[in-house]
Design a protein around this motif. Structure first.
Motif, PDB file in Angstrom:
ATOM      1  N   VAL A  20       0.882  -1.080  -0.123  1.00  0.00           N
ATOM      2  CA  VAL A  20       0.002   0.153  -0.186  1.00  0.00           C
ATOM      3  C   VAL A  20       0.814   1.381   0.023  1.00  0.00           C
ATOM      4  CG1 VAL A  20      -1.780   1.303   1.194  1.00  0.00           C
ATOM      5  CG2 VAL A  20      -2.086  -1.144   1.074  1.00  0.00           C
ATOM      6  N   GLU A  21       0.563   2.099  -1.023  1.00  0.00           N
ATOM      7  CA  GLU A  21       1.332   3.344  -0.809  1.00  0.00           C
ATOM      8  C   GLU A  21       0.833   4.256  -0.041  1.00  0.00           C
ATOM      9  OE1 GLU A  21       2.311   7.157  -4.183  1.00  0.00           O
ATOM     10  OE2 GLU A  21       1.197   5.375  -4.814  1.00  0.00           O
ATOM     11  N   THR A  22       1.699   5.025   1.064  1.00  0.00           N
ATOM     12  CA  THR A  22       1.299   5.759   1.889  1.00  0.00           C
ATOM     13  C   THR A  22       2.158   7.082   1.906  1.00  0.00           C
ATOM     14  OG1 THR A  22       2.763   5.293   3.841  1.00  0.00           O
ATOM     15  CG2 THR A  22       0.501   3.806   3.624  1.00  0.00           C
ATOM     16  N   VAL A  23       1.696   8.197   2.634  1.00  0.00           N
ATOM     17  CA  VAL A  23       2.486   9.155   2.631  1.00  0.00           C
ATOM     18  C   VAL A  23       4.214   8.997   3.377  1.00  0.00           C
ATOM     19  CG1 VAL A  23       0.811  11.009   2.476  1.00  0.00           C
ATOM     20  CG2 VAL A  23       1.690  10.269   4.738  1.00  0.00           C
ATOM     21  N   ASP A  24       4.076   7.816   3.954  1.00  0.00           N
ATOM     22  CA  ASP A  24       5.413   7.374   4.438  1.00  0.00           C
ATOM     23  C   ASP A  24       6.301   6.375   3.861  1.00  0.00           C
ATOM     24  OD1 ASP A  24       4.975   8.903   7.065  1.00  0.00           O
ATOM     25  OD2 ASP A  24       3.299   7.652   7.274  1.00  0.00           O
TER      26      ASP A  24
END
Length: 305
Positions: free
Chosen positions: A233-237
């Motif tokens: 999953v792509e997250t801001v982190d």
């Protein structure tokens, strides 16, 4: 979220309350506890903030649904974040960041009084500031991640280079006020004007945001949904591995705690909510069709539930 009261309890309505019942309860309580009717009453001020926080969530269908499912964590704690519309700072409040004030832009010096007068029947021109320098306006554009984590930007006003500190969690359409950085004080005036920096935030390719919550969707095959899997999953982190349990249904939301927008007070962050989309296969081979037919027939015979 410890110590937060249930939002339905705050407004004095049941969990099955209609939108109209929520609106009526909010208006009644907001008028009763508004600071203009209770000057200097800290308890009334705290209740007014709590009422606005509850209304901000329960008046929004999507936020209310997440609150019903996840509780306060599902709506990012609302009041803990100054950048959500009706948080603990109230719907008209501002927040001081060392000479910079973050607030909502109502388009003019007297708009606050006009809004109070039209909604609650009090406030008015008598409460406006004394004569002062003109307020200036400019704008700044941020990347999605810059708005989440904060940054420093330069703006130019009448030939001057000014550095503007952007607080973490600011959202699109909000403003930062730099006190005394506007027009000079007129002769005999009280003080210089202020500079209002309007914030624009670029959209993200995969992520969206609601207050302190970041939202995204991830597609998986129906086989992975049935058997379970792990997805990236792509997250801001950065990329995070998320486990999808066997038997997951289409539209199921999963919460990645601590990967949302930072709160103002304690440094904690809201969640990242991932909604799973189960894809139906197309252009099946003959062998794949035979396997699915076999599965369907087995289900009809009661071998699977």
């Amino acid at each position: 979220m410890a110590g937060k009261r249930d939002y339905y309890e705050v407004l004095g309505v049941s969990k099955s309350a209609s939108d109209d019942e929520i609106k009526k309860a909010y208006r009644k309580l907001a008028v009763k506890y508004h600071p203009d009717k209770n000057p200097g009453d800290k308890e009334a001020e705290a209740k007014f903030k709590e009422i606005n926080e509850a209304h901000d969530v329960l008046a929004d269908k999507q936020k209310r649904a997440r609150y019903d499912q996840f509780g306060h964590a599902g709506v990012g704690g609302a009041g803990g974040n100054p950048f959500s519309g009706g948080g603990a700072g109230g719907p008209f409040g501002g927040f001081d960041f060392g000479g910079q004030t973050f607030n909502f832009d109502f388009g003019g010096g007297g708009a606050f009084d006009d809004i109070l007068g039209s909604i609650f029947g009090f406030g008015g021109p008598g409460s406006r500031r004394p004569r002062r320098g003109a307020d200036y306006q400019t704008s700044v554009t941020l990347d999605f991640e810059e708005a989440i984590f904060g940054t420093t930007k330069k703006v130019s006003v009448n030939g001057t280079e000014l550095k503007v500190k952007i607080p973490a969690g600011i959202d699109d359409g909000m403003s930062i006020r730099l006190r005394g950085k506007g027009g000079p004080a007129p002769e005999g005036g009280a003080e210089p004007g202020d500079l209002y920096v309007r914030v624009r935030v670029k959209s993200h390719k995969h992520l969206t945001r609601e207050g302190a919550i970041i939202l995204s969707e991830e597609k998986i095959s129906m086989v992975d949904a049935a058997l379970g899997c792990e997805i990236e999953v792509e997250t801001v982190d950065g990329t995070v591995t998320m486990k999808v349990p066997a038997g997951t249904q289409a539209g199921t939301p999963f919460k990645l705690s601590g990967h949302g927008v930072p709160f103002r007070n304690d440094g904690d962050r809201g969640p990242h909510i991932v909604t799973v989309i189960v894809e139906t296969p197309r252009n099946l081979s003959r062998k794949q069709k035979e396997l699915l037919e076999e599965f369907r027939n087995a289900k009809k015979r009661g071998l699977f539930r």
